[in-house]
Design an enzyme around this catalytic site. Sequence first.
Site, PDB file in Angstrom:
ATOM      1  N   ARG A  60      74.920  58.557  56.725  1.00 16.56           N
ATOM      2  CA  ARG A  60      74.465  57.173  56.816  1.00 16.56           C
ATOM      3  C   ARG A  60      75.114  56.366  55.694  1.00 16.56           C
ATOM      4  NH1 ARG A  60      69.277  54.461  54.463  1.00 16.56           N
ATOM      5  NH2 ARG A  60      69.553  52.384  55.336  1.00 16.56           N
ATOM      6  N   HIS A 108      72.508  46.273  53.678  1.00 19.51           N
ATOM      7  CA  HIS A 108      71.830  46.982  52.594  1.00 19.51           C
ATOM      8  C   HIS A 108      71.911  46.116  51.337  1.00 19.51           C
ATOM      9  CE1 HIS A 108      70.535  51.230  51.223  1.00 19.51           C
ATOM     10  NE2 HIS A 108      70.307  50.399  50.213  1.00 19.51           N
ATOM     11  N   GLU A 145      65.233  48.401  54.236  1.00 18.98           N
ATOM     12  CA  GLU A 145      64.097  48.038  53.393  1.00 18.98           C
ATOM     13  C   GLU A 145      63.881  46.537  53.205  1.00 18.98           C
ATOM     14  OE1 GLU A 145      64.119  52.094  50.639  1.00 18.98           O
ATOM     15  OE2 GLU A 145      64.620  50.176  49.707  1.00 18.98           O
ATOM     16  N   ASN A 147      62.451  55.210  54.866  1.00 17.15           N
ATOM     17  CA  ASN A 147      62.827  55.596  53.510  1.00 17.15           C
ATOM     18  C   ASN A 147      61.542  55.891  52.747  1.00 17.15           C
ATOM     19  OD1 ASN A 147      65.420  54.981  54.234  1.00 17.15           O
ATOM     20  ND2 ASN A 147      65.691  53.317  52.757  1.00 17.15           N
ATOM     21  N   TYR A 160      59.884  58.225  49.200  1.00 20.55           N
ATOM     22  CA  TYR A 160      60.198  59.005  48.007  1.00 20.55           C
ATOM     23  C   TYR A 160      58.976  59.665  47.372  1.00 20.55           C
ATOM     24  CZ  TYR A 160      64.903  57.002  48.035  1.00 20.55           C
ATOM     25  OH  TYR A 160      66.187  56.657  48.387  1.00 20.55           O
ATOM     26  N   GLU A 177      66.208  57.876  54.063  1.00 23.06           N
ATOM     27  CA  GLU A 177      66.405  58.150  52.638  1.00 23.06           C
ATOM     28  C   GLU A 177      65.233  58.971  52.131  1.00 23.06           C
ATOM     29  OE1 GLU A 177      66.956  54.847  49.962  1.00 23.06           O
ATOM     30  OE2 GLU A 177      68.385  53.857  51.301  1.00 23.06           O
TER      31      GLU A 177
END
Length: 465
Positions: free
Chosen positions: A75, A121, A168, A297, A299, A363
Amino acid sequence: MAQLPSDFLWGYATASYQIEGSAAEGGRGRSIWDTFSKIPGKIVDGSDGAIATDSYRRWREDVALLKSYGVRAYRFSLSWSRIIPLGGRGDPVNKEGITFYRGLVEELLKNDIVPFVTLYHWDLPQGLHDRYGGWLNKEEIVEDYVNYAKVCFDALGDLVKNWITHNEPWVISVLGYQKGVFAPGHKSNTEGWIVGHNLILAHAYAVKLYREEYKPVHGGQIGITLDCHWQLPYDDSPENMEAAARGIDFKLGRFAEPIYKGRYPERVKAMIGDRLPVFTAEELAVVKGSSDFFGLNTYTTQIVQDGGDDEGNGKIKIGHIRKDGTKLGTQAHVAWLVSYPPGFRLLLNYLWKTYEKPIYVTENGFAAKNENVLPREEVLHDVDRVEYFEGYANALVQAVTEDGVQMKGYFGWSLLDNYEWADGYQTRFGVTYVDLATQARYPKDSAKFLTKWFAEHISISSRDD
């Protein structure tokens, strides 16, 4: 051993401004990040993406690295100002930029690596920001974004079958136009909501274009990537349970609910009131259902309590310490990130049950401590990142095999130590160490771990395709 589906795709993700460099070469125009990074005090180490990991020149080396890791997909994002330097629908297209990206895509396909292409992005052409305020101007930006998408679909649509519109939108709108810590650096209690709304519209009309004019010819799919940390209530009190739900609505729901269900969340409408723009009936018809998959995404997990004052997250208090005083998991280099695999599994289940769309984790990764100052020999043995990926990969396979979540792919962040926005080069997320003085690349233990893990957990048939 638990197995992922035979068509499961895995690989790594990057973004144009974070890796390409050559900011003033190849016909590229300026972006808002070129401008923002020059403002004193905005970037921790005063750096910018003018060189980054030099991937505009070293892209063949990057593809060879991906091939050596055994990935099935990659990606990356396109730089809008490399393709249309001034950005607008009446501005010239830079053929040199098109040639660059087409060469990259062809090289990926030659190496049996599936390209996933992100249109936006965060690097808006500075020309559009100067001309009419960029994302603040609905009438202009939606048309210019759809035109940009059309140029990309025309140039690459015969080869690229997996498209992502935005990366995002929460970060773009909240950090860029509410808090002012990302480009273009605005602080406002109204602009973030306008920008978020316009991002949804630009996404939706680009998807409409793709579905009407390109999908019938080329096939393929198109969607959006949203970011979310799982929200874990501090305790089971009604206030904190509600705070956790509100946290998800303000981080994720403000974009996911319009795109997948055709409405803004009630909690968001109640708090924001008339500062929240309203979709027309015609717009809503385009917005609702405008993503073929759920791009995620994620984390970390946050422990949530009621009573914060940050409107960007729904006025909740967030942290990583449980009620009994223990910490959720291993601390990363950045304060906002700790490892907590069970939260990842809970989030995947929530998204599948709520939106019923196949999920691509676009991500997921970990910034190990002090990699910016430790000797290379130590950095390559990235124990904390290996621990993170092992926990999150196992949580992913549990979500698929035990919970029935439909997962289609996973992209680790990131292929390379790169330019980490306002953190400059101080925060390192790469599975590959980059010596910024020489641009030499060195695989870390985490890269070797993920290569081995996915080889063992994707069924044999997919590796023989």
